[in-house]
Design an enzyme around this catalytic site. Structure first.
Site, short mmCIF file in Angstrom:
data_model
loop_
_atom_site.label_atom_id
_atom_site.label_comp_id
_atom_site.label_asym_id
_atom_site.label_seq_id
_atom_site.Cartn_x
_atom_site.Cartn_y
_atom_site.Cartn_z
N GLY A 42 7.64 46.69 65.39
CA GLY A 42 5.95 46.93 66.49
C GLY A 42 6.16 46.51 67.52
N GLY A 205 19.00 47.42 84.79
CA GLY A 205 18.68 46.25 85.49
C GLY A 205 16.52 46.74 85.40
CG ASP A 227 18.68 49.25 67.93
OD1 ASP A 227 17.56 50.10 68.70
OD2 ASP A 227 18.36 49.33 66.64
N GLY A 232 13.05 46.05 75.88
CA GLY A 232 11.61 46.23 76.45
C GLY A 232 11.26 45.26 76.32
CG ASP A 233 8.98 45.30 72.51
OD1 ASP A 233 8.10 46.05 73.37
OD2 ASP A 233 9.20 45.80 71.70
N GLY A 268 18.49 47.19 65.10
CA GLY A 268 16.99 46.41 65.12
C GLY A 268 16.45 45.27 66.23
O1 RIB Z 1 9.69 48.83 71.28
C1 RIB Z 1 10.12 48.86 70.43
C2 RIB Z 1 8.87 49.15 69.19
O2 RIB Z 1 8.25 50.51 69.20
C3 RIB Z 1 9.34 49.23 68.04
O3 RIB Z 1 9.66 48.23 66.30
C4 RIB Z 1 8.55 50.33 67.03
O4 RIB Z 1 7.91 49.31 65.87
C5 RIB Z 1 7.98 50.28 67.82
O5 RIB Z 1 6.49 50.10 68.41
#
Ligand code: RIB
Length: 289
Positions: A42, A205, A227, A232-233, A268
């Protein structure tokens, strides 16, 4: 560095069901032979845990269901000491689930069933005082509008997944983060941003602009991407934290690109989020252009 910066994240919690395949299927195609796994994910939860592992004090405002997936989805946040006091449980919805296919070269395709993330309503929002607020678009936009209006500090919005949002939300943001596909989707709409816009280009980049002019550009060294889910998060959390810590914009972008690159080397979403020491070691051992 002085005391830790505080960050509140308003966003999604998902359980990621991940199929690792040789190559991603084309529309209408079946690809077999996958290995199946599940990881906490998420975008909101990933950004919260990323910021925590990079050294911030973090609270997550989110909504999960009353089901077994909730515990699995929150497991690494709890273990990582993200404050979950503002994480609510909806009795009738199921915890968000993301179905993810990851190819051997680390690319992914993601389909999200938001479930309880859709139930994160304005009246559930209580924002703890913090240096920065980070939002993404996997929870209702009205809720994000309310959070943005009621928060006085530095605000980051990661406009992912791409969807139509009111200009006022973009205008409020001190930092907007998009990938290159999202940048194309929003086009001129991003011009109303009065702060910084960071556009990421995967392994190439990222570029940081202010009022349309480039203020920093960073290219991480080549890594073996395993992976890219969560990279990005990680970038979004790292860039926000670096800026509120007072790093210069070029150093902040280098730090964020390095953090995203390290995340892409592991499998993951949440298991791949790097600790600060890993990112600093990566920065020391490599040349970032
Ligand atoms: O940005 C990656 C996330 O997007 C994943 O972990 C997935 O749950 C989606 O929300």
């Amino acid at each position: 560095m002085g005391s830790a910066r505080s960050i509140v994240v308003v966003g999604s919690v998902n359980l990621d069901i991940v199929a690792r395949v040789e190559r991603l299927p084309a529309p209408g195609e079946t690809v077999s032979g996958a290995n199946l796994n599940q990881f906490p994910g998420g975008k909101g939860a990933n950004q919260a845990l990323a910021a925590k592992r990079l050294g911030a004090d973090v609270s997550l405002v989110a909504c999960v269901g009353n089901d077994a997936n909730a515990a699995a989805a929150l497991a690494l946040l709890s273990a990582g000491r993200v404050n979950l006091e503002c994480c609510v449980r909806d009795e009738s919805a199921s915890t968000g689930v993301a179905l993810i296919a990851v190819s051997e070269n680390g690319e992914n395709q993601i389909v999200v069933a938001p479930g309880a993330n859709r139930e994160l309503q304005v009246e559930m929002i209580a924002l703890p005082e913090s240096d920065a607020l980070i939002c993404q678009l996997e929870v209702p936009v009205d809720t994000l509008m309310y959070a943005a209006e009621s928060f006085a500090g530095f605000m980051t919005i990661n406009l992912a997944p791409a969807l139509d949002v009111p200009d006022v939300l973009i205008r409020r943001a001190d930092l907007v983060v998009v990938n290159e596909i999202e940048a194309q989707f929003y086009g001129d709409k991003l011009d109303c941003c009065k702060g910084l816009v960071a556009t990421t280009f995967g392994e190439k980049g990222a570029v940081l602009t202010e009022a349309g002019s480039e203020v920093a550009r960073s290219t991480p060294p080549t890594i073996r991407a395993v992976d890219t889910t969560g990279a990005g998060d990680t970038f979004t959390a790292a860039l926000t934290l670096a800026i509120v810590e007072g790093m210069g914009l070029q150093a902040a972008l280098d730090f964020a690109c390095a953090a995203g690159a390290v995340a892409a080397t592991k499998v993951g979403a949440q298991p791949s989020l790097p600790e600060r020491a890993e990112v600093e070691a990566f920065l020391l051992s490599s040349t970032i252009g």
